[in-house]
Design an enzyme around this catalytic site. Sequence first.
Site, short mmCIF file in Angstrom:
data_model
loop_
_atom_site.label_atom_id
_atom_site.label_comp_id
_atom_site.label_asym_id
_atom_site.label_seq_id
_atom_site.Cartn_x
_atom_site.Cartn_y
_atom_site.Cartn_z
N ARG A 63 0.09 -1.23 -0.19
CA ARG A 63 0.05 0.05 -0.13
C ARG A 63 1.05 1.40 -0.34
O ARG A 63 0.25 2.55 -0.78
CB ARG A 63 -0.55 -0.64 0.80
CG ARG A 63 -2.02 -1.59 1.41
CD ARG A 63 -3.16 -1.18 0.70
NE ARG A 63 -2.73 -1.51 -0.62
CZ ARG A 63 -2.59 -3.02 -1.26
NH1 ARG A 63 -2.10 -4.10 -0.36
NH2 ARG A 63 -2.05 -3.16 -2.07
N HIS A 111 -8.47 6.45 10.22
CA HIS A 111 -8.07 5.58 10.60
C HIS A 111 -6.19 5.44 9.71
O HIS A 111 -6.59 3.95 9.44
CB HIS A 111 -8.31 4.63 8.65
CG HIS A 111 -10.14 4.42 8.97
ND1 HIS A 111 -11.03 3.78 8.04
CD2 HIS A 111 -10.82 4.49 10.05
CE1 HIS A 111 -12.66 3.97 8.50
NE2 HIS A 111 -12.30 4.17 9.87
N THR A 178 -16.72 7.49 -0.27
CA THR A 178 -16.15 7.20 0.55
C THR A 178 -17.95 6.17 0.20
O THR A 178 -19.43 7.36 0.06
CB THR A 178 -16.73 6.86 1.83
OG1 THR A 178 -17.15 6.05 2.98
CG2 THR A 178 -17.51 8.34 2.70
P1 OAD Z 1 -15.33 1.85 -0.69
O1 OAD Z 1 -14.26 0.99 -1.28
O2 OAD Z 1 -16.16 0.94 1.06
O3 OAD Z 1 -16.18 2.90 -1.40
C1 OAD Z 1 -15.70 3.76 -2.22
C2 OAD Z 1 -16.68 4.31 -2.71
O4 OAD Z 1 -15.72 5.17 -3.89
C3 OAD Z 1 -17.44 3.89 -3.03
O5 OAD Z 1 -19.24 4.48 -3.04
C4 OAD Z 1 -17.49 4.11 -4.63
O6 OAD Z 1 -19.01 4.05 -5.12
C5 OAD Z 1 -17.09 5.14 -4.84
N1 OAD Z 1 -16.19 5.74 -6.55
C6 OAD Z 1 -15.05 4.75 -6.48
N2 OAD Z 1 -14.76 5.75 -7.56
C7 OAD Z 1 -14.94 6.35 -7.37
C8 OAD Z 1 -14.65 8.15 -8.46
N3 OAD Z 1 -13.30 8.21 -9.47
N4 OAD Z 1 -14.53 8.99 -7.76
C9 OAD Z 1 -15.91 8.92 -6.36
N5 OAD Z 1 -16.45 8.23 -5.99
C10 OAD Z 1 -15.60 6.69 -5.92
O7 OAD Z 1 -14.29 3.19 0.41
P2 OAD Z 1 -14.13 3.49 2.15
O8 OAD Z 1 -15.65 4.07 1.80
O9 OAD Z 1 -13.60 4.35 2.06
O10 OAD Z 1 -10.66 0.96 6.69
O11 OAD Z 1 -14.37 2.48 3.11
C11 OAD Z 1 -14.14 3.12 4.78
C12 OAD Z 1 -13.14 1.43 4.82
O12 OAD Z 1 -13.24 0.46 5.07
C13 OAD Z 1 -11.58 2.47 5.05
O13 OAD Z 1 -10.90 3.56 5.36
C14 OAD Z 1 -10.74 0.90 5.20
C15 OAD Z 1 -11.72 -0.14 4.45
O14 OAD Z 1 -12.04 -1.34 4.90
C16 OAD Z 1 -9.95 0.21 6.94
O15 OAD Z 1 -9.06 -0.22 6.64
C17 OAD Z 1 -9.87 0.34 7.98
#
Ligand code: OAD
Length: 236
Positions: A63, A111, A178
Amino acid sequence: MERERIVVLSGAGVSAESGLRTFRSDSATGGGALWEEYRVEDVATPGAWERDPALVLRFYDQRRAQVLAARPNAAHLAIAALERAHHVDVVTQNIDDLHERAGSTRVLHLHGEVLKARSTADPHIVLPIAGPSLRLGDLCPRGAQLRPHIVWFGEPVPLIRDAEELIARADRLIIVGTSLQVYPAAGAVNALRPGRPAHVIDPEDVPYHPPGVEHIRQTAGAGMPALAARLLGKAQ
Ligand code: OAD
């Protein structure tokens, strides 16, 4: 134009167009979602660290290498540009440093940060990681093993109260990239006072539907600069 207190809550989607993979949904990077390739319990829990610390360290070394090779994209830059006219706090779930490299000056990492290590003996000892990898045998000044400065699943999120307080004081909330699947981070959005404007920038639906929220169904790289231009009072 009035100076607003804006909070930007960001997730993996804001860094997708910089080439960093999201966790749950396939993203613009084409690399596939991280949690489809790895099991959370193998690499991102205290139990994983106990069972196989070398595997956990390798996972975060990868990463880190990808973060170091990545550059901020138009979304990070637009968020930083908002500071020209507004008081902006970025609350990010991301462990990369792309908001900082884009120029955002107030960034809260809910995080953790992949470029830093933390002592296993004292969580207040946090150090930058100098080389490409963190190894077994890398010790803090007190002689204890260093671990990635990451909040793993099953661990408390020490900065969640700070994030909620920022959102409670905000005049406007921008949620970008997110899925709002992971708590307590996802619950922090409920701290926004009723009636304050909110925007969601995400190509997919996101479970946040208070009255009046604007859902901008675009990628961060397209939607964030357009919203920033609006909030900076420029023509789009
Ligand atoms: P996710 O992978 O759960 O969600 C990513 C979001 O970004 C989704 O809603 C997609 O639709 C959106 N997405 C994808 N490409 C995009 C783009 N080009 N522009 C805008 N949006 C886009 O990621 P997080 O919500 O960040 O935690 O996940 C939260 C936590 O879960 C992370 O911090 C991590 C993970 O497990 C830990 O590791 C503790």
